[in-house]
Design a protein around this motif. Structure first.
Motif, PDB file in Angstrom:
ATOM      1  N   ILE A 238       0.857  -1.188   0.000  1.00 43.90           N
ATOM      2  CA  ILE A 238       0.000   0.000   0.000  1.00 43.90           C
ATOM      3  C   ILE A 238       0.889   1.233   0.000  1.00 43.90           C
ATOM      4  N   THR A 239       0.558   2.175  -0.854  1.00 39.33           N
ATOM      5  CA  THR A 239       1.269   3.439  -0.906  1.00 39.33           C
ATOM      6  C   THR A 239       0.241   4.562  -1.083  1.00 39.33           C
ATOM      7  N   GLY A 240       0.725   5.777  -1.233  1.00 41.22           N
ATOM      8  CA  GLY A 240      -0.188   6.903  -1.411  1.00 41.22           C
ATOM      9  C   GLY A 240      -0.410   7.734  -0.169  1.00 41.22           C
ATOM     10  N   GLU A 241       0.388   7.480   0.901  1.00 40.20           N
ATOM     11  CA  GLU A 241       0.292   8.333   2.091  1.00 40.20           C
ATOM     12  C   GLU A 241       0.637   9.774   1.725  1.00 40.20           C
ATOM     13  N   VAL A 242       0.237  10.687   2.569  1.00 36.91           N
ATOM     14  CA  VAL A 242       0.575  12.090   2.356  1.00 36.91           C
ATOM     15  C   VAL A 242       1.706  12.466   3.315  1.00 36.91           C
ATOM     16  N   SER A 243       2.760  13.062   2.779  1.00 32.56           N
ATOM     17  CA  SER A 243       3.901  13.477   3.592  1.00 32.56           C
ATOM     18  C   SER A 243       4.600  14.633   2.902  1.00 32.56           C
ATOM     19  N   LEU A 244       5.453  15.309   3.637  1.00 30.91           N
ATOM     20  CA  LEU A 244       6.175  16.457   3.087  1.00 30.91           C
ATOM     21  C   LEU A 244       7.452  15.995   2.413  1.00 30.91           C
ATOM     22  N   ALA A 245       7.711  16.549   1.245  1.00 27.56           N
ATOM     23  CA  ALA A 245       8.929  16.217   0.499  1.00 27.56           C
ATOM     24  C   ALA A 245       9.764  17.473   0.322  1.00 27.56           C
ATOM     25  N   ASN A 246      10.893  17.513   0.982  1.00 30.63           N
ATOM     26  CA  ASN A 246      11.834  18.622   0.812  1.00 30.63           C
ATOM     27  C   ASN A 246      13.065  18.085   0.088  1.00 30.63           C
ATOM     28  N   LEU A 258       7.260  19.540 -12.782  1.00 35.40           N
ATOM     29  CA  LEU A 258       6.706  19.176 -14.086  1.00 35.40           C
ATOM     30  C   LEU A 258       5.462  18.306 -13.932  1.00 35.40           C
ATOM     31  N   ASP A 259       5.444  17.466 -12.900  1.00 36.20           N
ATOM     32  CA  ASP A 259       4.295  16.594 -12.676  1.00 36.20           C
ATOM     33  C   ASP A 259       3.151  17.296 -11.957  1.00 36.20           C
ATOM     34  N   GLY A 260       3.361  18.547 -11.574  1.00 34.31           N
ATOM     35  CA  GLY A 260       2.283  19.326 -10.988  1.00 34.31           C
ATOM     36  C   GLY A 260       1.805  18.829  -9.645  1.00 34.31           C
ATOM     37  N   GLN A 261       2.714  18.285  -8.841  1.00 37.02           N
ATOM     38  CA  GLN A 261       2.309  17.827  -7.519  1.00 37.02           C
ATOM     39  C   GLN A 261       1.843  19.008  -6.667  1.00 37.02           C
ATOM     40  N   PRO A 262       0.651  18.931  -6.094  1.00 40.82           N
ATOM     41  CA  PRO A 262       0.175  20.024  -5.253  1.00 40.82           C
ATOM     42  C   PRO A 262       0.963  20.119  -3.953  1.00 40.82           C
ATOM     43  N   ASP A 263       1.092  21.323  -3.436  1.00 43.19           N
ATOM     44  CA  ASP A 263       1.760  21.507  -2.157  1.00 43.19           C
ATOM     45  C   ASP A 263       0.914  20.923  -1.033  1.00 43.19           C
ATOM     46  N   VAL A 264       1.578  20.339  -0.059  1.00 44.56           N
ATOM     47  CA  VAL A 264       0.902  19.798   1.114  1.00 44.56           C
ATOM     48  C   VAL A 264       1.109  20.758   2.267  1.00 44.56           C
ATOM     49  N   SER A 265       0.030  21.209   2.860  1.00 41.80           N
ATOM     50  CA  SER A 265       0.115  22.137   3.981  1.00 41.80           C
ATOM     51  C   SER A 265       0.494  21.390   5.254  1.00 41.80           C
ATOM     52  N   ALA A 266       1.498  21.909   5.971  1.00 38.18           N
ATOM     53  CA  ALA A 266       1.903  21.287   7.241  1.00 38.18           C
ATOM     54  C   ALA A 266       0.762  21.339   8.257  1.00 38.18           C
ATOM     55  N   ASP A 267      -0.108  22.354   8.141  1.00 37.83           N
ATOM     56  CA  ASP A 267      -1.242  22.459   9.063  1.00 37.83           C
ATOM     57  C   ASP A 267      -2.276  21.360   8.822  1.00 37.83           C
ATOM     58  N   ASP A 268      -2.445  20.971   7.550  1.00 33.59           N
ATOM     59  CA  ASP A 268      -3.439  19.954   7.218  1.00 33.59           C
ATOM     60  C   ASP A 268      -2.915  18.531   7.392  1.00 33.59           C
ATOM     61  N   LEU A 269      -1.601  18.393   7.447  1.00 30.59           N
ATOM     62  CA  LEU A 269      -0.983  17.077   7.404  1.00 30.59           C
ATOM     63  C   LEU A 269      -1.486  16.122   8.487  1.00 30.59           C
ATOM     64  N   ALA A 271      -4.319  15.822  10.154  1.00 28.58           N
ATOM     65  CA  ALA A 271      -5.682  15.335   9.908  1.00 28.58           C
ATOM     66  C   ALA A 271      -5.718  14.414   8.704  1.00 28.58           C
ATOM     67  N   TRP A 272      -4.974  14.743   7.668  1.00 30.55           N
ATOM     68  CA  TRP A 272      -4.951  13.901   6.475  1.00 30.55           C
ATOM     69  C   TRP A 272      -4.314  12.549   6.780  1.00 30.55           C
ATOM     70  N   GLN A 273      -3.256  12.550   7.594  1.00 29.25           N
ATOM     71  CA  GLN A 273      -2.615  11.281   7.934  1.00 29.25           C
ATOM     72  C   GLN A 273      -3.509  10.414   8.812  1.00 29.25           C
ATOM     73  N   GLN A 274      -4.297  11.026   9.678  1.00 26.43           N
ATOM     74  CA  GLN A 274      -5.265  10.259  10.456  1.00 26.43           C
ATOM     75  C   GLN A 274      -6.298   9.608   9.544  1.00 26.43           C
ATOM     76  N   GLN A 275      -6.702  10.330   8.517  1.00 25.76           N
ATOM     77  CA  GLN A 275      -7.645   9.789   7.541  1.00 25.76           C
ATOM     78  C   GLN A 275      -7.035   8.570   6.845  1.00 25.76           C
ATOM     79  N   HIS A 276      -5.780   8.670   6.460  1.00 23.77           N
ATOM     80  CA  HIS A 276      -5.096   7.551   5.827  1.00 23.77           C
ATOM     81  C   HIS A 276      -4.981   6.363   6.770  1.00 23.77           C
ATOM     82  N   GLN A 277      -4.715   6.621   8.029  1.00 22.22           N
ATOM     83  CA  GLN A 277      -4.572   5.526   8.983  1.00 22.22           C
ATOM     84  C   GLN A 277      -5.844   4.685   9.049  1.00 22.22           C
TER      85      GLN A 277
END
Length: 294
Positions: A238-246, A258-269, A271-277
Motif C-alpha cells: 500500500i502506498t499513497g500516504e501524504v507526507s512532506l517532500a523537501n 513538471l508533474d504538478g504535484q500540489p503543495d501539502v500544507s503542514a497544518d493539514d498534514l 488530519a490527512w494522515q489520520q484519515q489515511h490511517q
C-alpha cells in the motif's frame, strides 16, 4: 487467512502506527529513493534492505506514492516460480517512459516484463497520462504484447484502437461498472495475485494524497480485494500516504514541478494522515481475510 503482520518501510514518516506492524526506520533512504532513482540505487536498496527479509511478507506499507517504484523490488523479492497476476489500484498507469532510471510512474513496464508475472491490471485510472496527448509517453510493448490492461474512466482512449491496442484499454463510465467487470473476469479465471494499492486511486474525500486523484470510494477497493479471494494473494503493498517532500536534489524538485504535484500544507498534514490511517486499517483487514497463495 493472511496472518503475516504488516511491514512499514518508514521512509518519510507518512505511515502512522498500525496494529501488530513491524517498522523499519529507513529515513536515510528518503532522498535517494523518493520520486525517482537510478537503477543502481534501487538494486542497492533491494540488496541491503529487502534481501535480509523473509521471502513472504505481510502487506508492505511504502509511504508516499512517490515510492511506488519500490513495488518492483518487492515483486522480485518473492520466491515463487508459479505465475501470478499483478493488480494495481492507481489513478495513473505507472507505465510512462523515464530515461534516467526508475520513477514512481514508470515501474509497471519493468514489472510486466518479469517472467513470473502473467499479466498486469491497472484499475481506476482517470489521469490524462493515457490520453492521446501522452500516448507516446506510455510504454507500448506490454500493451501490444497483451501483458498489461488499463481499466480507466473519464479519459478518451480512442487512439488505442487505431494502433491495435483496443483490448488493452477498458473504459467505463463509473467505478461500479469497472469493478463489476473486473470481478466478473476474475470469477471466470481466478489466479494468484500480487496486489498494489496507491491511494491516489481514491477520491479526495476518502484520503488526500500529493497527486491528482481518482474516483474510487473505499468500497470499490474492498470489492476488488474480495474478487481476488479465490486465487489468493502472493503479496501486497500500500502506498499513497501524504507526507512532506523537501528534495535536496534540484533535479528532483524540477521533475516534481513538471508533474504538478500540489503543495501539502503542514497544518493539514496531521488530519490527512489520520484519515489515511483509518483507510489503511480497513484495507489491511480486508486483505487479511484473503488466503495466501502458495
Amino acid at each position: 487467512m493472511h496472518l503475516r503482520p504488516p511491514l512499514i518501510l518508514d521512509l518519510d514518516g507518512g505511515v502512522l502506527p498500525l496494529p501488530q506492524a513491524r517498522t523499519l526506520a529507513l529515513q536515510h533512504w528518503h532522498d535517494p529513493l523518493r520520486f525517482a532513482c537510478r537503477n543502481a540505487t534501487l538494486s542497492r536498496f533491494a540488496t541491503e534492505v529487502l534481501r535480509p527479509l523473509p521471502a513472504q511478507l505481510g502487506t508492505v506499507m511504502l509511504g508516499s506514492g512517490d515510492f511506488h517504484h519500490l513495488s518492483l523490488p518487492l515483486l522480485q523479492h518473492l520466491h515463487t516460480r508459479a505465475p501470478f497476476q499483478l493488480v494495481v489500484l492507481d489513478n495513473h498507469p505507472d507505465n510512462m517512459r523515464f530515461p534516467f532510471g526508475m520513477h514512481c510512474g514508470s515501474w509497471v513496464n519493468a514489472a510486466a516484463a518479469l517472467p513470473q508475472v502473467s499479466h498486469v491490471h491497472v484499475l481506476g485510472i482517470t489521469s490524462a497520462d493515457i490520453g492521446l496527448g501522452h500516448a507516446w509517453e506510455n510504454h507500448w510493448r506490454p500493451l501490444l504484447g497483451r501483458r498489461l490492461t488499463y481499466w480507466c474512466m473519464d479519459v478518451d482512449v480512442g487512439w488505442a484502437s487505431r494502433v491495435g491496442m483496443a483490448d488493452a484499454f477498458r473504459r467505463f463510465d463509473h467505478p461500479e461498472a469497472l469493478v463489476a467487470a473486473f470481478a466478473a473476469e476474475q470469477a471466470q479465471a481466478p489466479q494468484p495475485t500480487y496486489l498494489s494499492i496507491d491511494k491516489d486511486v481514491f477520491a479526495e474525500d476518502v484520503a488526500r494524497s500529493n497527486w491528482d486523484q481518482g474516483r474510487f470510494q473505499l468500497e470499490h477497493a474492498l470489492m476488488v480485494i474480495e474478487a481476488l479471494r479465490t486465487g489468493g494473494l502472493v503479496g501486497s503493498d500500500i502506498t499513497g500516504e501524504v507526507s512532506l517532500a523537501n528534495y535536496q536534489s534540484r533535479f528532483k524538485r524540477w521533475l516534481s514541478s513538471l508533474d504538478g504535484q500540489p503543495d501539502v500544507s503542514a497544518d493539514d498534514l496531521p488530519a490527512w494522515q489520520q484519515q489515511h490511517q483509518q483507510v489503511n486499517r480497513e484495507l489491511l483487514a480486508a486483505m487479511a481475510a484473503v488466503p495466501m497463495a502458495c
